[in-house]
Design an enzyme around this catalytic site. Structure first.
Site, short mmCIF file in Angstrom:
data_model
loop_
_atom_site.label_atom_id
_atom_site.label_comp_id
_atom_site.label_asym_id
_atom_site.label_seq_id
_atom_site.Cartn_x
_atom_site.Cartn_y
_atom_site.Cartn_z
N GLU A 1 110.40 46.61 -26.37
CA GLU A 1 111.31 46.00 -27.33
C GLU A 1 111.08 44.50 -27.28
O GLU A 1 111.13 43.90 -26.20
CB GLU A 1 112.78 46.29 -26.99
CG GLU A 1 113.19 47.73 -27.17
CD GLU A 1 112.63 48.60 -26.07
OE1 GLU A 1 112.04 49.65 -26.43
OE2 GLU A 1 112.73 48.25 -24.90
N ASN B 1 104.66 49.99 -25.92
CA ASN B 1 105.90 50.59 -25.45
C ASN B 1 106.81 49.42 -25.08
O ASN B 1 106.56 48.73 -24.10
CB ASN B 1 105.63 51.47 -24.23
CG ASN B 1 106.90 51.84 -23.48
OD1 ASN B 1 107.99 51.78 -24.02
ND2 ASN B 1 106.75 52.22 -22.22
N ASP C 1 109.57 45.80 -34.62
CA ASP C 1 109.57 44.61 -33.77
C ASP C 1 108.21 44.34 -33.14
O ASP C 1 107.88 43.20 -32.82
CB ASP C 1 110.65 44.73 -32.67
CG ASP C 1 110.48 45.98 -31.82
OD1 ASP C 1 110.18 47.05 -32.38
OD2 ASP C 1 110.68 45.90 -30.59
N VAL D 1 113.63 51.02 -33.15
CA VAL D 1 113.61 49.91 -34.09
C VAL D 1 112.52 50.15 -35.12
O VAL D 1 111.39 50.49 -34.78
CB VAL D 1 113.33 48.56 -33.38
CG1 VAL D 1 113.28 47.42 -34.38
CG2 VAL D 1 114.41 48.29 -32.33
N CYS E 1 108.55 54.41 -25.32
CA CYS E 1 107.57 55.32 -25.90
C CYS E 1 106.56 55.68 -24.84
O CYS E 1 106.58 55.17 -23.73
CB CYS E 1 106.87 54.66 -27.09
SG CYS E 1 107.99 54.15 -28.40
#
Length: 497
Positions: free
Chosen positions: A77, A75, A104, A53, A2
């Protein structure tokens, strides 16, 4: 992947702030939100989302009902978010966690509130760059993953303005110490108890790397893989194809390679690997003219005039542009990081001692966010793609880098020897690919015995006059260009920035 952007203490107009925030729009093409922060004067945060996600609850800045004083921009995971959630549920009576979304990143706010920023970061297994704004404590906390796979930059001014972003800045956040969750520490203890017998260590390497690939399949978007036909990208692509099948994914893995023609060494090598692993393979070719046309965009995207960063980034940029425009792949697997972790560059062959090789490996990993990671992040992000780099997995790198130095050193004139040996006999990739000598990306995509960067240099010789080059020392007293190629890139950089 992102785009995150935050500005504190600047009294410029909302129009100016919004215009600046839109400079990272390419990093998150799915949705956009910009907010003033309640309780903080002259402050604004913006978020460009690439939906990977979580549902609508993953939109940011994230503010949970339980912690109205905390705002999160992230930004990244978090691969272990479900594990941490499960652990948290067992302790809900003590910590009173109430999960509000299926994103997440939400776990970061719970961990921050309970343990503070440093401990919260240490409990995360993933790649991330995040900002927590705490109005109760009147502070802003910035955190980044160990290798900068997700970039984070900040700038402060004498007037007290703080700006933070994952793009468009030139001051980098100091590298965070590598950290491990308690589960990861327990895993290491178990693996080391198994001993350092060579076959045991090789088995551990295969296990940890397979896990590193598997966890990076997290998300709701299609996974593709870059494939140069060298060791690193081939092992990643092969394991990705294998894991996707194990997860019941019906569509084949799509792999992508690029070269100046169909006879480029990378193209030929990748074609062979793709047949071996059964991927749906795509070969993209580009001309010198197309490469030259992309140079300006590449320099703006990378925010650098560094020659060694720009040369390989041009074909990478073109390749990512093709993937974005012509396929539905969003999550892109890559072999970046293997050369730094496993001593893959040819100069490792000249190391005086294994300990010197270890020191050089650690030095390169500390700076990787400025080079290979920067290149692969910017080239993918410029086209709304998200990179996944399993060779930079915390568990894998921590185990591999703590093996005896002589075990990791090159042997018999072969770089990355032990990593290659770990996968020998597994029939994961062709044997000649497993032992293929390291070849630079710029060389592998060339044609007719001439590398891409040699074509580039020859072309640029005619674009910069001798008189221009003679005046370079007067025009650029800092980092004076030493070649016409360097001068060409510097001129573009100075115009862009």
């Amino acid at each position: 992947m992102c785009g995150i952007w935050a500005l504190f203490g600047c009294d410029c107009s909302d129009l100016v702030r919004c215009k600046e925030a839109l400079k990272v729009a390419h990093r998150g093409p799915d949705s956009f939100q910009i907010n003033n922060l309640e309780g903080l004067k002259n402050s604004m945060v913006a978020f460009h989302r690439l939906h990977v996600v979580g549902g609508i609850g993953g939109m940011q800045p994230m503010i949970l009902k339980k912690y109205p004083h905390l705002s999160l921009l992230c930004n990244g995971e978090i691969y272990n978010y479900k594990t941490v959630r499960l652990f948290s549920k067992q302790l809900q009576k003590e910590f009173d966690y109430l999960f509000q979304t299926d994103c997440d990143c939400e776990i970061i706010l719970h961990l921050y509130n309970e343990f503070g920023g440093k401990k919260a970061s240490q409990l995360l297994d993933g790649v991330f760059a995040f900002i927590v704004i705490d109005t109760k404590q009147n502070c802003v906390m910035l955190s980044r993953d160990s290798y900068g796979v997700r970039p984070l930059y900040y700038v402060t001014t004498k007037a007290g303005v703080l700006g933070a972003c994952d793009y468009h800045s030139h001051i980098t956040l100091p590298k965070l110490a590598r950290i491990y969750t308690s589960r990861t520490r327990n895993l290491f203890i178990f693996l080391y108890l198994l001993g350092l017998e060579e076959e045991t260590v090789k088995r551990n390497i295969r296990y940890l790397f397979s896990r590193a690939v598997d966890k990076r399949l997290m998300g709701s978007r299609r996974v593709g893989s870059l494939l140069s036909g060298g060791l690193d990208s081939s092992v990643v692509a092969a394991l990705t194809a294998q894991k996707l099948k194990e997860h019941g994914v019906a569509e084949p893995l799509q792999t992508f390679t690029i070269g100046m023609n169909s006879d480029s060494t990378d193209v030929i090598a990748a074609r062979k690997v793709a047949r071996h692993i059964g991927s749906e393979h795509h070969e993209i070719t580009f001309t010198l003219e197309e490469g030259m046309k992309a140079v300006k965009s590449v320099i703006f995207t990378l925010e650098t005039y560094d020659v060694l960063a720009i040369r390989p980034s041009v074909p990478m940029y073109i390749l990512c542009q093709h993937i974005s425009r012509n396929t539905n792949n969003i999550l892109i697997m890559t072999g970046e990081g293997a050369d730094e972790v496993a001593q893959g560059y040819l100069h490792f062959l000249e190391q005086p001692t294994p300990e010197d090789g270890h020191k050089e490996s650690m030095r390169q990993l500390q700076q990787i966010y400025m080079y290979d990671v920067l290149r692969i992040d910017r080239c993918t992000a410029a086209h709304g793609l998200e990179i996944r780099a399993p060779f930079l997995d915390h568990a894998f790198t921590s185990y591999y880098l703590n093996l005896p130095a002589d075990m990791r050193a090159p042997k018999n004139g072969i770089e990355k020897y032990f990593l290659r040996a770990a996968f020998a006999g597994a029939n994961l990739i062709p044997n000649n690919t497993l032992w293929r000598k390291k070849e630079g990306f710029s060389t592998g995509v060339g044609e007719e015995g001439t590398s891409w960067f040699e074509h580039l240099q020859q072309h640029l010789e005619g674009l910069i006059t001798n008189n221009e080059f003679a005046r370079a020392s007067q025009s650029y007293t800092h980092n004076t260009p030493r070649t016409k190629e360097e001068l060409f890139y510097r001129q573009i950089f100075e115009k862009k920035f």
